[in-house]
Scaffold this motif. Structure first.
Motif, PDB file in Angstrom:
ATOM      1  N   LEU A  59     -60.728 117.922  60.925  1.00 47.08           N
ATOM      2  CA  LEU A  59     -60.649 119.167  60.147  1.00 47.08           C
ATOM      3  C   LEU A  59     -59.425 119.154  59.240  1.00 47.08           C
ATOM      4  O   LEU A  59     -59.492 119.500  58.054  1.00 47.08           O
ATOM      5  N   CYS A  60     -58.318 118.746  59.817  1.00 41.58           N
ATOM      6  CA  CYS A  60     -57.078 118.721  59.059  1.00 41.58           C
ATOM      7  C   CYS A  60     -57.192 117.754  57.873  1.00 41.58           C
ATOM      8  O   CYS A  60     -56.813 118.091  56.748  1.00 41.58           O
ATOM      9  N   ALA A  61     -57.739 116.580  58.110  1.00 37.95           N
ATOM     10  CA  ALA A  61     -57.888 115.584  57.043  1.00 37.95           C
ATOM     11  C   ALA A  61     -58.836 116.079  55.958  1.00 37.95           C
ATOM     12  O   ALA A  61     -58.565 115.920  54.758  1.00 37.95           O
ATOM     13  N   ALA A  62     -59.938 116.712  56.362  1.00 38.56           N
ATOM     14  CA  ALA A  62     -60.910 117.195  55.381  1.00 38.56           C
ATOM     15  C   ALA A  62     -60.318 118.322  54.540  1.00 38.56           C
ATOM     16  O   ALA A  62     -60.526 118.396  53.325  1.00 38.56           O
ATOM     17  N   PHE A  63     -59.553 119.194  55.190  1.00 36.53           N
ATOM     18  CA  PHE A  63     -58.933 120.321  54.488  1.00 36.53           C
ATOM     19  C   PHE A  63     -57.937 119.829  53.439  1.00 36.53           C
ATOM     20  O   PHE A  63     -57.961 120.249  52.282  1.00 36.53           O
ATOM     21  N   LEU A  64     -57.062 118.917  53.832  1.00 33.44           N
ATOM     22  CA  LEU A  64     -56.068 118.408  52.893  1.00 33.44           C
ATOM     23  C   LEU A  64     -56.719 117.614  51.760  1.00 33.44           C
ATOM     24  O   LEU A  64     -56.311 117.721  50.602  1.00 33.44           O
ATOM     25  N   ALA A  65     -57.753 116.850  52.095  1.00 33.77           N
ATOM     26  CA  ALA A  65     -58.443 116.067  51.060  1.00 33.77           C
ATOM     27  C   ALA A  65     -59.059 116.986  50.017  1.00 33.77           C
ATOM     28  O   ALA A  65     -59.032 116.710  48.817  1.00 33.77           O
ATOM     29  N   LEU A  66     -59.585 118.104  50.473  1.00 33.34           N
ATOM     30  CA  LEU A  66     -60.193 119.081  49.569  1.00 33.34           C
ATOM     31  C   LEU A  66     -59.148 119.629  48.602  1.00 33.34           C
ATOM     32  O   LEU A  66     -59.363 119.711  47.397  1.00 33.34           O
ATOM     33  N   TRP A  67     -57.991 120.019  49.144  1.00 32.24           N
ATOM     34  CA  TRP A  67     -56.925 120.600  48.316  1.00 32.24           C
ATOM     35  C   TRP A  67     -56.316 119.575  47.379  1.00 32.24           C
ATOM     36  O   TRP A  67     -55.740 119.929  46.362  1.00 32.24           O
ATOM     37  N   GLU A  68     -56.422 118.302  47.734  1.00 37.15           N
ATOM     38  CA  GLU A  68     -55.826 117.277  46.889  1.00 37.15           C
ATOM     39  C   GLU A  68     -56.848 116.613  45.983  1.00 37.15           C
ATOM     40  O   GLU A  68     -56.521 115.669  45.266  1.00 37.15           O
ATOM     41  N   SER A  69     -58.084 117.105  46.012  1.00 35.76           N
ATOM     42  CA  SER A  69     -59.119 116.503  45.176  1.00 35.76           C
ATOM     43  C   SER A  69     -59.007 117.031  43.747  1.00 35.76           C
ATOM     44  O   SER A  69     -58.604 118.162  43.506  1.00 35.76           O
ATOM     45  N   ASP A  70     -59.349 116.168  42.789  1.00 36.38           N
ATOM     46  CA  ASP A  70     -59.392 116.598  41.389  1.00 36.38           C
ATOM     47  C   ASP A  70     -60.414 117.708  41.216  1.00 36.38           C
ATOM     48  O   ASP A  70     -60.233 118.625  40.425  1.00 36.38           O
ATOM     49  N   ALA A  71     -61.489 117.611  41.962  1.00 38.48           N
ATOM     50  CA  ALA A  71     -62.599 118.541  41.755  1.00 38.48           C
ATOM     51  C   ALA A  71     -62.245 119.972  42.178  1.00 38.48           C
ATOM     52  O   ALA A  71     -62.588 120.933  41.489  1.00 38.48           O
ATOM     53  N   TYR A  72     -61.557 120.148  43.319  1.00 36.08           N
ATOM     54  CA  TYR A  72     -61.400 121.495  43.872  1.00 36.08           C
ATOM     55  C   TYR A  72     -59.970 122.008  43.978  1.00 36.08           C
ATOM     56  O   TYR A  72     -59.747 123.194  44.167  1.00 36.08           O
ATOM     57  N   GLY A  73     -58.991 121.092  43.887  1.00 38.43           N
ATOM     58  CA  GLY A  73     -57.603 121.484  44.150  1.00 38.43           C
ATOM     59  C   GLY A  73     -57.117 122.634  43.285  1.00 38.43           C
ATOM     60  O   GLY A  73     -56.572 123.623  43.781  1.00 38.43           O
ATOM     61  N   ARG A  74     -57.330 122.504  41.987  1.00 32.22           N
ATOM     62  CA  ARG A  74     -56.880 123.524  41.050  1.00 32.22           C
ATOM     63  C   ARG A  74     -57.511 124.880  41.325  1.00 32.22           C
ATOM     64  O   ARG A  74     -56.847 125.916  41.303  1.00 32.22           O
ATOM     65  N   GLN A  75     -58.799 124.837  41.604  1.00 32.15           N
ATOM     66  CA  GLN A  75     -59.533 126.073  41.849  1.00 32.15           C
ATOM     67  C   GLN A  75     -59.054 126.741  43.142  1.00 32.15           C
ATOM     68  O   GLN A  75     -58.923 127.963  43.209  1.00 32.15           O
ATOM     69  N   LEU A  76     -58.786 125.933  44.160  1.00 34.79           N
ATOM     70  CA  LEU A  76     -58.320 126.495  45.427  1.00 34.79           C
ATOM     71  C   LEU A  76     -56.944 127.130  45.264  1.00 34.79           C
ATOM     72  O   LEU A  76     -56.680 128.199  45.803  1.00 34.79           O
ATOM     73  N   ARG A  77     -56.065 126.475  44.492  1.00 32.63           N
ATOM     74  CA  ARG A  77     -54.754 127.085  44.231  1.00 32.63           C
ATOM     75  C   ARG A  77     -54.912 128.414  43.504  1.00 32.63           C
ATOM     76  O   ARG A  77     -54.243 129.404  43.827  1.00 32.63           O
ATOM     77  N   GLY A  78     -55.815 128.441  42.542  1.00 31.26           N
ATOM     78  CA  GLY A  78     -56.064 129.686  41.806  1.00 31.26           C
ATOM     79  C   GLY A  78     -56.603 130.773  42.712  1.00 31.26           C
ATOM     80  O   GLY A  78     -56.210 131.941  42.617  1.00 31.26           O
ATOM     81  N   LEU A  79     -57.498 130.379  43.619  1.00 32.52           N
ATOM     82  CA  LEU A  79     -58.086 131.342  44.553  1.00 32.52           C
ATOM     83  C   LEU A  79     -57.016 131.948  45.453  1.00 32.52           C
ATOM     84  O   LEU A  79     -56.977 133.165  45.684  1.00 32.52           O
ATOM     85  N   MET A  80     -56.103 131.101  45.940  1.00 31.32           N
ATOM     86  CA  MET A  80     -55.049 131.604  46.822  1.00 31.32           C
ATOM     87  C   MET A  80     -54.081 132.511  46.064  1.00 31.32           C
ATOM     88  O   MET A  80     -53.724 133.585  46.539  1.00 31.32           O
TER      89      MET A  80
END
Lengths: 181, 181
Positions: free
Chosen positions: A66-87
């Motif tokens: 879970l931890c690895a998948a979560f961090l990979a998501l936040w560090e991905s080009d595809a979703y990282g920016r959007q997740l930061r914006g969401l937070m």
């Protein structure tokens, strides 16, 4: 634009200017700014699919997965920016906060209970979510050191066992006899 | 006003109106809006004093003590509102984020190392801070259930051992021989 300027300052006019279209065109296709925001903030990945990968193989090792998948998501080009914006938006705008709260409560907290036979799955997942969200906040939004530059593998090795403890450890309240409902 | 309306929307004019004074008076005493903000966000408690209570008695039980003290602070009439405002501002405003980052790096992360003989005290405290900040974000800012309404004592009992694990557990990197520097 929502991620960078925030909800309030991201006017339809500014968005239209960056997109090089007429603002009326945005209204035509998306309606209000709030509807455009909902569209922009819609998560582009399926938490159910992620849970399948994390919890599907069983409880052993699920914390690290879970931890690895979560961090990979936040560090991905595809979703990282959007997740930061969401937070950022959730912290500063009540509509965005409601949407974030609804997403966590209805889509995230039920996930372990769908795969694992554990007591209090929502309570456990809420504690895990709090930890992971806090790491994302310090690492990706505020860039607090040393957590911002800690190699991802180190974080997984340190945080994974803690997530595992929340998944498989004892979560009893006094007087309820050991945590089994 | 900063907590409720956010940095951008809390104009000196609105603040002056609520305070029932002339805006020029605020400028006279506080200077710019940024200086007023710094004043408003200055933490009204001393983290060193808190660390003395938490870490002073030794490492045993420090996890639960830290967790209890942190939650008590956020739930206090004196500081709760201000802390929520600080977190909201840090998420949405770069100046506030810098101030928050500086505070955590210079005032929070050194604390365990000043009292306890542990390896990597800053790295350990960063992981603990991430967890506690995440709990504050979900519980007090976003009001995600069930974590928003979980009794404080339950949270201390569940999160305390995890904080303890970060304080006294092994935090080794591969190849550095067991975590002792």
């Amino acid at each position: 634009m929502f991620a960078e300027a925030g909800y309030r300052d991201a006017s339809l006019r500014r968005i239209a200017a960056v997109a090089e279209v007429d603002a009326a065109l945005i209204s035509h296709y998306f309606g209000s700014k709030d509807e455009l925001f909902a569209e922009a903030m819609a998560l582009p990945f399926d938490p159910g699919e992620l849970a399948e990968r994390v919890f599907g193989p069983g409880i052993e090792g699920a914390g690290e997965r879970l931890c690895a998948a979560f961090l990979a998501l936040w560090e991905s080009d595809a979703y990282g920016r959007q997740l930061r914006g969401l937070m950022r938006a959730a912290a500063s705008d009540e509509r965005a906060a409601e949407r974030f709260r609804g997403f966590v409560q209805s889509r995230v907290l039920p996930l372990p209970g769908e795969h694992l036979a554990i007591d209090r799955p929502r309570q456990r997942m809420a504690l895990i979510a709090a930890h992971l969200v806090g790491i994302a906040f310090l690492r990706y939004v505020l860039a607090v050191e040393p957590i911002a530059s800690t190699p991802r593998d180190d974080l997984v090795r340190w945080v994974g066992p803690v997530v595992q403890q929340y998944l498989s450890g004892d979560l009893a309240s006094p007087g309820d006899g050991g945590g089994q409902p």
